[in-house]
Design a protein around this motif. Structure first.
Motif, short mmCIF file in Angstrom:
data_model
loop_
_atom_site.label_atom_id
_atom_site.label_comp_id
_atom_site.label_asym_id
_atom_site.label_seq_id
_atom_site.Cartn_x
_atom_site.Cartn_y
_atom_site.Cartn_z
N ALA A 284 0.72 -1.16 0.09
CA ALA A 284 0.04 0.04 -0.15
C ALA A 284 0.90 1.29 0.03
CB ALA A 284 -0.98 0.00 1.13
N LEU A 285 1.97 1.05 0.93
CA LEU A 285 2.87 2.25 0.78
C LEU A 285 3.74 2.67 -0.60
CD1 LEU A 285 4.10 4.30 2.76
CD2 LEU A 285 5.91 2.67 3.32
N ALA A 286 3.94 1.50 -1.20
CA ALA A 286 4.59 1.55 -2.62
C ALA A 286 3.69 2.14 -3.60
CB ALA A 286 4.99 0.27 -2.85
N ASP A 287 2.36 1.79 -3.22
CA ASP A 287 1.22 2.35 -4.39
C ASP A 287 1.11 3.85 -4.17
OD1 ASP A 287 0.42 0.10 -5.68
OD2 ASP A 287 -1.20 -0.38 -4.10
N ALA A 288 1.13 4.20 -2.99
CA ALA A 288 1.19 5.82 -2.45
C ALA A 288 2.41 6.38 -3.43
CB ALA A 288 1.31 5.88 -1.17
N TYR A 289 3.53 5.70 -3.65
CA TYR A 289 4.70 6.51 -4.09
C TYR A 289 4.68 6.02 -5.65
CZ TYR A 289 6.55 8.19 0.01
OH TYR A 289 6.65 8.83 1.51
N ASP A 290 3.67 5.35 -6.29
CA ASP A 290 3.49 4.96 -7.59
C ASP A 290 5.02 4.08 -8.04
OD1 ASP A 290 2.25 4.47 -9.91
OD2 ASP A 290 3.31 6.34 -10.80
N VAL A 291 5.43 3.31 -7.05
CA VAL A 291 6.62 2.43 -7.07
C VAL A 291 5.94 1.00 -7.33
CG1 VAL A 291 8.74 1.43 -5.99
CG2 VAL A 291 8.08 3.74 -6.22
N PRO A 292 6.41 0.14 -8.30
CA PRO A 292 5.93 -1.49 -8.58
C PRO A 292 6.70 -2.02 -7.27
CG PRO A 292 7.60 -0.99 -10.26
CD PRO A 292 7.38 0.51 -9.51
#
Length: 382
Positions: A284-292
């Motif tokens: 979820a944190l990665a989604d917030a930064y648009d990182v796969p």
């Protein structure tokens, strides 16, 4: 369905030849396979691959009393209770202990409902994923990359369309190796390299520049895992994505690296960052930064099957390869604990399907571990 017993199985073997990377030669691989047994005999499995002996001690002393006698479905409540036991060791063996129990609780709870973990967590977004070969590895002697061409040919025959060899001998030799492999596999096979924390910033940049013509999808762990400033520098200068995160345990550690824009591909490991519960928070944190994000997995069949379940839930993102991320990592070294229930087989397009069956989709009996077991312990309610 309440947890009636906890079994720990310490298993290991000596790879032959030793598996070389930029930091070491792995001469022994040890794991803790954790089995939660319900009142009706149903089993759920978890794993520790990095610090199995220390994690086992923490489970036996701190976590088992919190879990025994509790419903397996109470994963969130039990995760919160386990996290309160962590003190200074929030990114190490204690977190790995929490990870193993969380994995096993999810496996057990899904089996109780006769559905997969992916179904229990909301439903798979995909049923097939591109598998990438984690290997070849550096060999001892005067030609550390000398065995790569033959091993790469063997991987291509197994239908791998993405391959991640180990690198980090020297920038010059790295460049020559990567260039030769690109010429060998052609333009349609994805190449990545893993430096396994082997360089400091200067040599890492020199190595990445030397490998640029190989058109790499990513360069993995060129630096020590929490060198935030160093990763910032390398990521800003590199022409390909920098991948990492397998050695990070806490959510705060991932936050710091994502804020620094240190990673273009995030690779949390279920056995390190908190099991299914922890990895879902990291994702979820990665989604917030648009990182796969995609799972790192280099252990036994338990973590591999769990990673397949988790990967089906992650956000799809284009990364430059033939198919969107997430990919699934396949250890291609001789690993009897990975192939306990049969070899890993790929379709002609290089993909693997989600394992069928309840839980993580692995039907494993303790007797199968006997040839590699070094210790067994058992805990139950008194």
């Amino acid at each position: 369905m309440k947890v009636a017993a906890i079994n720990g199985y310490h298993c290991g073997f000596a790879p032959s030849p030793a598996l070389g990377n930029a930091s070491t030669f792995i001469r022994r691989r040890d794991f803790l396979l954790l089995e939660l047994v319900a009142e009706d005999g149903t089993r759920g499995w978890g794993e520790v691959f990095s610090s199995p002996f220390a994690a086992a001690g923490f489970i036996r002393a701190k976590l088992a009393p919190l879990v025994l006698g509790q419903p397996a479905r109470d994963m969130a409540r039990l995760y919160g209770a386990m996290m309160t036991t962590l003190a200074y060791d929030r990114r190490g063996a204690a977190m790995m202990a929490v990870s193993a129990i969380d994995m096993a609780l999810h496996d057990l709870a899904a089996r109780e409902q006769n559905i997969s973990v992916a179904q229990m967590l909301g439903g798979a977004s995909r049923t097939r994923m591109l598998a990438y070969a984690s290997g070849p590895f550096i060999t001892e002697g005067s030609e550390p990359y000398g065995a790569y061409p033959a091993q790469i040919d063997a991987l291509l025959r197994r239908n791998f369309r993405a391959i991640k060899p180990r690198a980090g001998v020297s920038p010059r030799q790295d460049g020559a190796m990567a260039g030769a492999l690109r010429r060998q596999v052609g333009e349609d096979v994805a190449l990545m390299v893993d430096i396994n924390q082997g360089y400091t910033v200067g040599p890492a940049l020199a190595s990445i520049r030397a490998m640029e013509e190989a058109d790499l999808l990513w360069v993995e762990e060129p630096l020590q895992p929490e060198d935030t400033g160093g990763y910032q520098t390398v990521a800003a200068a590199a022409h390909c994505a920098i991948a990492g995160g397998e050695a990070l345990g806490s959510l705060a550690a991932y936050r710091d690296m994502l804020q620094a824009r240190a990673f273009g591909v995030l690779q949390p490991d279920l056995t390190v960052c908190g099991g299914f519960t922890g990895l879902r928070r990291v994702a979820a944190l990665a989604d917030a930064y648009d990182v796969p994000a995609m799972p790192h997995v280099f252990g036994t069949a338990v973590n591999f099957h769990a990673a397949m379940q988790m990967a089906t839930l992650l956000t799809a993102r284009r990364g430059g390869g033939a198919l969107p991320y997430p990919f699934i990592e396949c250890d291609v070294t001789p690993n009897p604990l990975l192939t306990l229930c049969g070899p890993l087989e790929l379709a002609a397009d290089g993909t693997m399907g989600l394992p069928e069956g309840p839980g993580i989709g692995l039907e494993l009996a303790p007797e199968q571990l006997a040839p590699w077991m070094t210790e067994h312990w058992h805990l139950s309610q008194s």
